[in-house]
Design a protein around this motif. Structure first.
Motif, mmCIF file in Angstrom:
data_model
loop_
_atom_site.group_PDB
_atom_site.id
_atom_site.type_symbol
_atom_site.label_atom_id
_atom_site.label_comp_id
_atom_site.label_asym_id
_atom_site.label_seq_id
_atom_site.Cartn_x
_atom_site.Cartn_y
_atom_site.Cartn_z
ATOM 1 N N PRO A 142 0.817 -1.221 0.000
ATOM 2 C CA PRO A 142 0.000 0.000 0.000
ATOM 3 C C PRO A 142 0.846 1.263 0.000
ATOM 4 N N LYS A 143 0.383 2.274 -0.703
ATOM 5 C CA LYS A 143 1.102 3.557 -0.731
ATOM 6 C C LYS A 143 1.014 4.260 0.615
ATOM 7 N N GLU A 144 0.081 3.837 1.473
ATOM 8 C CA GLU A 144 -0.102 4.461 2.784
ATOM 9 C C GLU A 144 0.924 3.997 3.820
ATOM 10 N N VAL A 145 1.823 3.094 3.466
ATOM 11 C CA VAL A 145 2.830 2.650 4.421
ATOM 12 C C VAL A 145 3.669 3.863 4.817
ATOM 13 N N PRO A 146 3.664 4.213 6.108
ATOM 14 C CA PRO A 146 4.424 5.389 6.537
ATOM 15 C C PRO A 146 5.929 5.196 6.312
ATOM 16 N N PRO A 147 6.630 6.258 5.913
ATOM 17 C CA PRO A 147 8.075 6.143 5.753
ATOM 18 C C PRO A 147 8.724 5.832 7.095
ATOM 19 N N GLY A 148 9.785 5.058 7.046
ATOM 20 C CA GLY A 148 10.503 4.712 8.265
ATOM 21 C C GLY A 148 11.121 3.337 8.160
ATOM 22 N N THR A 149 11.749 2.922 9.229
ATOM 23 C CA THR A 149 12.427 1.633 9.282
ATOM 24 C C THR A 149 11.544 0.615 9.992
ATOM 25 N N TYR A 150 11.337 -0.517 9.343
ATOM 26 C CA TYR A 150 10.526 -1.606 9.879
ATOM 27 C C TYR A 150 11.434 -2.802 10.131
ATOM 28 N N ASN A 151 11.310 -3.377 11.321
ATOM 29 C CA ASN A 151 12.023 -4.604 11.664
ATOM 30 C C ASN A 151 10.982 -5.703 11.826
ATOM 31 N N VAL A 152 11.205 -6.800 11.115
ATOM 32 C CA VAL A 152 10.262 -7.912 11.147
ATOM 33 C C VAL A 152 11.017 -9.151 11.598
ATOM 34 N N PHE A 153 10.423 -9.874 12.536
ATOM 35 C CA PHE A 153 11.024 -11.093 13.076
ATOM 36 C C PHE A 153 9.969 -12.179 13.037
#
Length: 177
Positions: free
Chosen positions: A135-146
């Motif tokens: 989605p284009k609505e994903v806010p900018p920034g760093t995402y960590n996924v585990f």
């Protein structure tokens, strides 16, 4: 597709012997992780993988890094050493910077439907290609996924983690790994 569904779909790919992102602990360990072969931000968790039911051989994301508002194509291959049955689960943690967005346990067999698979997953070589819309609505920034994946009995299937930065340059994103 919701952002959390995109995360689940992507990780489901890795669970089915390819790439994506799921979680399983309250802490993300990136320092000593090993890179998953291929062109993706995926890394194996810092743990012993000699008894994992799935050996992930390659994961490619196009584009890498993923971009908000764009289609993400996931190509993955791997080997399943034991049949994976109903009751398998994935513990997922998604963080936005230091903020925990999601920490949950999901039914693996329900989630792999997002990548057009179903349980049981039989032994053998598995190749997956899946497209998902970010989605284009994903806010900018760093995402960590585990993501920590196991059978109903707790036997390890795989454990993966990734760091993805939305809204920055590709060079900035690669610097986070």
């Amino acid at each position: 597709m919701k952002f959390s569904t995109a995360c689940v779909a992507a990780m489901s790919v890795s669970l089915a012997s390819a790439g994506g992102w799921f979680g399983g602990s309250n802490q993300i360990v990136i320092k000593d992780a090993q890179k998953v072969p291929g062109d993706s931000p995926l890394e194996f968790c810092d743990s012993d993988h000699s008894n994992d039911i799935i050996k992930i051989e390659n994961v490619d994301l196009l584009p890498n890094p993923p971009e908000s508002g764009a289609e993400l194509v996931i190509r993955a291959t791997g080997t399943v050493f034991e049949r994976i049955e109903e009751g398998a689960y994935v513990d997922i943690v998604v963080k936005y910077g230091l903020i925990r967005l999601l920490a949950t346990r999901a039914d693996l067999c329900e989630q792999i439907g997002n990548v057009d698979l179903k349980c049981p997953i039989e032994k053998g070589v598995l190749s997956i290609t899946k497209s998902v819309d970010i989605p284009k609505e994903v806010p900018p920034g760093t995402y960590n996924v585990f993501a920590d994946v196991a059978t109903a009995e707790g036997k390890p299937i795989t454990c993966l983690q990734a760091t993805v930065k939305f809204g920055g340059s590709k060079q900035d994103t690669m610097g986070d790994l």
